[in-house]
Scaffold this motif. Structure first.
Motif, PDB file in Angstrom:
ATOM      1  N   LYS A 143       7.066 -50.528  11.857  1.00 36.29           N
ATOM      2  CA  LYS A 143       7.366 -50.187  13.237  1.00 36.29           C
ATOM      3  C   LYS A 143       7.944 -48.783  13.337  1.00 36.29           C
ATOM      4  O   LYS A 143       8.589 -48.274  12.432  1.00 36.29           O
ATOM      5  N   THR A 144       7.696 -48.157  14.510  1.00 34.60           N
ATOM      6  CA  THR A 144       8.097 -46.763  14.707  1.00 34.60           C
ATOM      7  C   THR A 144       9.587 -46.562  14.492  1.00 34.60           C
ATOM      8  O   THR A 144      10.017 -45.590  13.861  1.00 34.60           O
ATOM      9  N   TRP A 145      10.401 -47.496  15.017  1.00 32.29           N
ATOM     10  CA  TRP A 145      11.857 -47.301  14.893  1.00 32.29           C
ATOM     11  C   TRP A 145      12.303 -47.383  13.452  1.00 32.29           C
ATOM     12  O   TRP A 145      13.258 -46.716  13.053  1.00 32.29           O
ATOM     13  N   ILE A 146      11.616 -48.188  12.629  1.00 33.21           N
ATOM     14  CA  ILE A 146      11.959 -48.268  11.214  1.00 33.21           C
ATOM     15  C   ILE A 146      11.681 -46.934  10.534  1.00 33.21           C
ATOM     16  O   ILE A 146      12.471 -46.443   9.730  1.00 33.21           O
ATOM     17  N   ILE A 147      10.541 -46.330  10.869  1.00 35.80           N
ATOM     18  CA  ILE A 147      10.198 -45.031  10.292  1.00 35.80           C
ATOM     19  C   ILE A 147      11.254 -43.998  10.676  1.00 35.80           C
ATOM     20  O   ILE A 147      11.704 -43.205   9.851  1.00 35.80           O
ATOM     21  N   ALA A 148      11.675 -44.033  11.944  1.00 33.69           N
ATOM     22  CA  ALA A 148      12.685 -43.073  12.403  1.00 33.69           C
ATOM     23  C   ALA A 148      13.993 -43.246  11.660  1.00 33.69           C
ATOM     24  O   ALA A 148      14.611 -42.276  11.223  1.00 33.69           O
ATOM     25  N   VAL A 149      14.433 -44.492  11.514  1.00 36.12           N
ATOM     26  CA  VAL A 149      15.674 -44.760  10.779  1.00 36.12           C
ATOM     27  C   VAL A 149      15.548 -44.302   9.341  1.00 36.12           C
ATOM     28  O   VAL A 149      16.449 -43.691   8.772  1.00 36.12           O
ATOM     29  N   GLU A 174      27.304 -49.939   7.255  1.00 37.34           N
ATOM     30  CA  GLU A 174      26.206 -50.556   8.001  1.00 37.34           C
ATOM     31  C   GLU A 174      24.970 -49.666   7.984  1.00 37.34           C
ATOM     32  O   GLU A 174      23.843 -50.153   7.822  1.00 37.34           O
ATOM     33  N   GLU A 175      25.158 -48.379   8.145  1.00 40.35           N
ATOM     34  CA  GLU A 175      24.030 -47.437   8.128  1.00 40.35           C
ATOM     35  C   GLU A 175      23.390 -47.378   6.738  1.00 40.35           C
ATOM     36  O   GLU A 175      22.167 -47.378   6.598  1.00 40.35           O
ATOM     37  N   LYS A 176      24.234 -47.320   5.730  1.00 43.72           N
ATOM     38  CA  LYS A 176      23.710 -47.246   4.370  1.00 43.72           C
ATOM     39  C   LYS A 176      22.986 -48.534   3.999  1.00 43.72           C
ATOM     40  O   LYS A 176      21.916 -48.512   3.379  1.00 43.72           O
ATOM     41  N   GLY A 177      23.546 -49.680   4.393  1.00 45.43           N
ATOM     42  CA  GLY A 177      22.880 -50.948   4.115  1.00 45.43           C
ATOM     43  C   GLY A 177      21.518 -51.030   4.777  1.00 45.43           C
ATOM     44  O   GLY A 177      20.537 -51.483   4.172  1.00 45.43           O
ATOM     45  N   LEU A 178      21.442 -50.593   6.031  1.00 44.22           N
ATOM     46  CA  LEU A 178      20.165 -50.590   6.750  1.00 44.22           C
ATOM     47  C   LEU A 178      19.173 -49.647   6.088  1.00 44.22           C
ATOM     48  O   LEU A 178      17.990 -49.974   5.932  1.00 44.22           O
ATOM     49  N   ALA A 179      19.635 -48.471   5.680  1.00 43.15           N
ATOM     50  CA  ALA A 179      18.743 -47.495   5.048  1.00 43.15           C
ATOM     51  C   ALA A 179      18.136 -48.053   3.761  1.00 43.15           C
ATOM     52  O   ALA A 179      16.955 -47.851   3.479  1.00 43.15           O
ATOM     53  N   ASN A 215      21.285 -58.101  10.108  1.00 47.80           N
ATOM     54  CA  ASN A 215      22.209 -56.978  10.171  1.00 47.80           C
ATOM     55  C   ASN A 215      22.673 -56.694   8.745  1.00 47.80           C
ATOM     56  O   ASN A 215      22.819 -57.624   7.941  1.00 47.80           O
ATOM     57  N   TYR A 216      22.912 -55.431   8.422  1.00 47.58           N
ATOM     58  CA  TYR A 216      23.140 -55.041   7.030  1.00 47.58           C
ATOM     59  C   TYR A 216      24.478 -54.332   6.847  1.00 47.58           C
ATOM     60  O   TYR A 216      25.023 -53.719   7.767  1.00 47.58           O
ATOM     61  N   ARG A 217      24.952 -54.408   5.596  1.00 50.03           N
ATOM     62  CA  ARG A 217      26.155 -53.668   5.215  1.00 50.03           C
ATOM     63  C   ARG A 217      26.099 -53.396   3.723  1.00 50.03           C
ATOM     64  O   ARG A 217      25.877 -54.314   2.923  1.00 50.03           O
ATOM     65  N   TYR A 218      26.269 -52.148   3.358  1.00 50.09           N
ATOM     66  CA  TYR A 218      26.349 -51.775   1.937  1.00 50.09           C
ATOM     67  C   TYR A 218      27.701 -52.202   1.390  1.00 50.09           C
ATOM     68  O   TYR A 218      28.747 -51.968   2.004  1.00 50.09           O
ATOM     69  N   LEU A 219      27.690 -52.861   0.228  1.00 46.40           N
ATOM     70  CA  LEU A 219      28.935 -53.335  -0.381  1.00 46.40           C
ATOM     71  C   LEU A 219      29.392 -52.463  -1.547  1.00 46.40           C
ATOM     72  O   LEU A 219      30.535 -52.014  -1.586  1.00 46.40           O
TER      73      LEU A 219
END
Length: 259
Positions: A2-8, A23-28, A145-149
């Motif tokens: 999806k486009t938003w995934i590519i943008a992220v 949260e940002e790092k986990g999502l990335a 939802n994600y989170r880097y630990l």
């Protein structure tokens, strides 16, 4: 994808996955793992499922799996049991989705009918195994939802450790902790915590093989249930990619004639 995934992906990975917010790092990290496994098209494989109870008694089942990658949505999959004789012909069809509820149907040859698996029942066990119905859908990025630990070494591999929390309803899990190796972004271990946030199951992956010079698949997947003492081992073989499967191979009518 999806486009938003590519943008992220482009935004966060430009910082080499070292975004300030966990949260940002986990999502990335999750987005990059998804990107690396995108584009396989379809595959078929054979699987041996071994169920072991608390007393160590085993039962073996053999099945075939077909999967179709769907652009802009979750994968479609069809699992067909060949052995033992009393469940031969039993088949499950799954339409995974990103945001709306997954769709799953189970064909029971003894009853000659197709049963739809309600979303509220997705946490139930699949055919008596330690895998829940929700474990058998494709793990779309938007589902969690994600989170880097932290970073951690497991089995000699440097790994990212991330937490993912289901964003969909009726999950049997409060959260999952996932180990992904840094080189290939392959899952090495997943710990599942139940709705009370207590340890429930651990899934480990072994003997990865690479296909089409890009796509990694584990030959062995072991799910251990810490609360029941039971386990389920999946052994995969005969992977074949880009076999020409299409939407026509994945509908409720194919369940009844699956052979």
């Amino acid at each position: 994808m999806k486009t938003w995934i590519i943008a992220v992906s482009l935004t966060l990975l430009s910082g080499h996955l070292y975004a300030e917010a966990p949260e940002e790092k986990g999502l990335a990290i999750a987005v990059e793992a998804d990107r690396r496994d995108s584009g396989f098209g379809d595959f078929t494989a054979h699987m041996t499922m071994t169920l072991t109870n608390r007393q160590g008694e085993k039962s073996v089942r053999k099945l075939r799996v077909k999967t179709l990658e769907v652009e802009g949505d979750g994968d479609k999959s069809l699992s067909i049991f060949d052995e033992p004789r009393d469940i031969k012909g039993t088949a499950m069809l799954t339409f995974s989705h990103a945001l709306k509820p997954d769709e799953q149907w189970l064909y029971l040859p003894a009853l000659k009918r197709v049963k739809r698996i309600a979303s509220k029942n997705k946490s139930g066990p699949f055919m008596g195994s330690e895998f829940a119905y929700e474990d058998l859908t494709s793990q779309e990025v938007e589902k969690y939802n994600y989170r880097y630990l932290r970073d951690e070494t497991i089995n000699g591999l440097d790994c990212f450790v991330i937490e993912r929390t289901p964003a969909y309803k009726h999950s049997g899990y409060s959260r999952m902790v996932v180990w992904l190796d840094k080189e290939h972004y392959r899952p090495q271990k997943i710990e599942f915590l139940d709705r009370k946030n207590e340890p429930l199951k651990t899934l480990t992956f072994e003997s990865y093989q690479q296909y089409l010079d890009k796509y990694w698949r584990a030959d062995r997947m072991l799910m251990q249930n810490h609360q029941t003492g039971k386990s389920t081992l999946l052994k995969w073989r005969d992977y074949r990619f880009r076999t020409g499967l299409s939407d026509r191979d994945f509908n409720k009518n194919t369940l009844k004639r699956a052979k």
